[in-house]
Design an enzyme around this catalytic site. Structure first.
Site, PDB file in Angstrom:
ATOM      1  N   TRP A  57       0.830  -1.205   0.000  1.00 46.78           N
ATOM      2  CA  TRP A  57       0.000   0.000   0.000  1.00 46.78           C
ATOM      3  C   TRP A  57       0.866   1.257   0.000  1.00 46.78           C
ATOM      4  O   TRP A  57       0.680   2.153  -0.814  1.00 46.78           O
ATOM      5  CB  TRP A  57      -0.922  -0.019   1.213  1.00 46.78           C
ATOM      6  CG  TRP A  57      -1.979   1.048   1.206  1.00 46.78           C
ATOM      7  CD1 TRP A  57      -2.361   1.826   0.142  1.00 46.78           C
ATOM      8  CD2 TRP A  57      -2.802   1.439   2.301  1.00 46.78           C
ATOM      9  NE1 TRP A  57      -3.367   2.691   0.522  1.00 46.78           N
ATOM     10  CE2 TRP A  57      -3.656   2.472   1.836  1.00 46.78           C
ATOM     11  CE3 TRP A  57      -2.900   1.027   3.626  1.00 46.78           C
ATOM     12  CZ2 TRP A  57      -4.596   3.090   2.676  1.00 46.78           C
ATOM     13  CZ3 TRP A  57      -3.836   1.632   4.442  1.00 46.78           C
ATOM     14  CH2 TRP A  57      -4.661   2.662   3.973  1.00 46.78           C
ATOM     15  N   HIS A 123      12.070  -5.413   5.075  1.00 46.50           N
ATOM     16  CA  HIS A 123      11.507  -5.886   6.343  1.00 46.50           C
ATOM     17  C   HIS A 123      12.633  -6.147   7.353  1.00 46.50           C
ATOM     18  O   HIS A 123      12.377  -6.720   8.418  1.00 46.50           O
ATOM     19  CB  HIS A 123      10.750  -7.207   6.142  1.00 46.50           C
ATOM     20  CG  HIS A 123       9.550  -7.112   5.255  1.00 46.50           C
ATOM     21  ND1 HIS A 123       8.685  -6.036   5.254  1.00 46.50           N
ATOM     22  CD2 HIS A 123       9.041  -8.001   4.352  1.00 46.50           C
ATOM     23  CE1 HIS A 123       7.705  -6.259   4.383  1.00 46.50           C
ATOM     24  NE2 HIS A 123       7.900  -7.430   3.828  1.00 46.50           N
ATOM     25  N   SER A 153      -2.667 -11.417   9.052  1.00 47.93           N
ATOM     26  CA  SER A 153      -2.471 -11.237   7.613  1.00 47.93           C
ATOM     27  C   SER A 153      -1.338 -12.123   7.105  1.00 47.93           C
ATOM     28  O   SER A 153      -1.445 -12.720   6.026  1.00 47.93           O
ATOM     29  CB  SER A 153      -2.180  -9.767   7.313  1.00 47.93           C
ATOM     30  OG  SER A 153      -2.100  -9.552   5.925  1.00 47.93           O
ATOM     31  N   SER A 242      -6.562   2.943  -3.390  1.00 45.79           N
ATOM     32  CA  SER A 242      -7.600   2.346  -2.550  1.00 45.79           C
ATOM     33  C   SER A 242      -7.467   0.826  -2.618  1.00 45.79           C
ATOM     34  O   SER A 242      -6.932   0.265  -3.585  1.00 45.79           O
ATOM     35  CB  SER A 242      -8.988   2.762  -3.028  1.00 45.79           C
ATOM     36  OG  SER A 242      -9.266   2.210  -4.306  1.00 45.79           O
ATOM     37  N   LYS A 269      -7.617  -8.388   2.933  1.00 47.93           N
ATOM     38  CA  LYS A 269      -8.769  -7.589   3.339  1.00 47.93           C
ATOM     39  C   LYS A 269      -8.411  -6.122   3.520  1.00 47.93           C
ATOM     40  O   LYS A 269      -9.213  -5.243   3.239  1.00 47.93           O
ATOM     41  CB  LYS A 269      -9.367  -8.130   4.641  1.00 47.93           C
ATOM     42  CG  LYS A 269     -10.025  -9.497   4.520  1.00 47.93           C
ATOM     43  CD  LYS A 269     -10.670  -9.902   5.842  1.00 47.93           C
ATOM     44  CE  LYS A 269     -11.390 -11.237   5.726  1.00 47.93           C
ATOM     45  NZ  LYS A 269     -12.032 -11.609   7.021  1.00 47.93           N
ATOM     46  N   GLY A 270      -7.209  -5.864   4.044  1.00 47.86           N
ATOM     47  CA  GLY A 270      -6.782  -4.486   4.238  1.00 47.86           C
ATOM     48  C   GLY A 270      -7.629  -3.728   5.239  1.00 47.86           C
ATOM     49  O   GLY A 270      -7.894  -2.535   5.060  1.00 47.86           O
TER      50      GLY A 270
END
Length: 308
Positions: A57, A123, A153, A242, A269-270
């Site tokens: 995102w 990460h 997640s 979005s 799902k976010g």
């Protein structure tokens, strides 16, 4: 590290150092021999996240801001161009092939030859990152997310992508509470990166704030990157970043063959608070106790569940 077992809890993983579990696709040789010496450019934008904290995102937001006059390039990106993790690949070693991990090239090679400005994701704990990140101090964005949502997640990710082993929630939560899952201890990750949270070259932003008010989040990122966007341009960035828009893009993006057919893929799902459907009361309480213990002195970076 809290856990120093020598045998990984499941296939397709290894210990980068005692207690620091990694997925095999994050190549040990790349991390140890190449990442540290990666040549950083002053106009790079680093995106630092614990796994599943909003990596793709934020990459899409930054990509849209940097290419606001040519947003069509977002549709041309292959999957791993959207999450250019400097530590990922190659996955061509015998053990990886034997484990059934599909081929992923060393993303560091593509990053080295990429035009500026580059997005560079990781990460990794700070001590494994490029040395020049802390010398040249380019713009760096850290996205923080509720750890329980990160773990839920990532559990789903385990069962949707071929580079990770299929596991059960019961297997996973046991290792979560031992801090023995991929990418190491969430709490150690946050504490180590918190050392840089107040640096002028670092933007620290919460996933939940991005969800609550995406327009304000986009404006904050654009201002941090010193990109003067009009209100109309901010609205356009919000639109193309979005969840529904990105989920649709995933269906036609090249490089998504690593995901198992019929699964949710990179975007699941976010949403905020999905952990409540997975953690039992006992598991949640145990995690909260671990959080209190590990984050002592770092309470400002803790999540209080009832005020999310």
């Amino acid at each position: 590290m809290a856990n120093e077992e020598v045998t990984p809890p499941w296939p397709k993983s290894y210990y980068l150092r005692p207690g620091y579990l990694m997925p095999m696709c994050m190549n040990k040789k790349t991390i140890e021999n190449r990442v540290k010496d990666f040549e950083v450019r002053q106009d790079d934008v680093f995106i630092v996240t614990f796994a599943k904290a909003g990596t793709m995102w934020m990459n899409q937001i930054v990509d849209a801001i940097l290419n606001i006059d040519n947003l069509s390039v977002l549709h041309e990106r292959e999957h791993f161009e959207m999450i250019p993790l400097v530590e990922m690949g190659p996955t061509d070693e015998p053990g990886m092939v034997a484990a059934g991990i599909p081929f992923i090239p060393a993303l560091i090679d593509a990053l080295q030859s990429a035009p500026s400005p580059r997005r560079v994701s990781t990460h990794l704990f700070p001590e494994f990152c490029p040395s020049q990140l802390f010398e040249k101090k380019p713009k760096c964005i850290h996205v923080m997310r509720h750890p329980k949502d990160c773990f839920v997640s990532f559990f789903a990710f385990h069962n949707s992508i071929e580079v990770l082993a299929d596991i059960t929630w019961e297997q996973y939560i046991v290792e979560v509470l031992k801090e023995n899952v991929e990418h190491g201890s969430y709490f150690d990750f946050i504490k180590k990166w918190a050392d840089y949270a107040d640096e002028p070259w670092m933007l620290w932003i919460k996933f939940e704030d991005m969800k609550r008010d995406p327009k304000t989040a986009v404006r904050k990122v654009a201002d941090f990157l010193e990109k003067g966007l009009t209100d109309e341009q901010v609205d356009e960035v919000v639109r193309v970043t979005s969840f529904s828009y990105m989920k649709q893009m995933q269906k036609t993006r090249k490089g998504t063959e690593v995901f198992e057919e019929g699964t949710s893929g990179q975007q699941r799902k976010g949403i905020v608070g999905d952990w409540k459907k997975w953690f039992t009361v006992e598991q949640s309480n145990a995690f909260d106790e671990l959080s209190k213990k590990k984050m002592k002195g770092f309470e400002k970076y803790m999540y209080v569940d009832d005020i999310l």
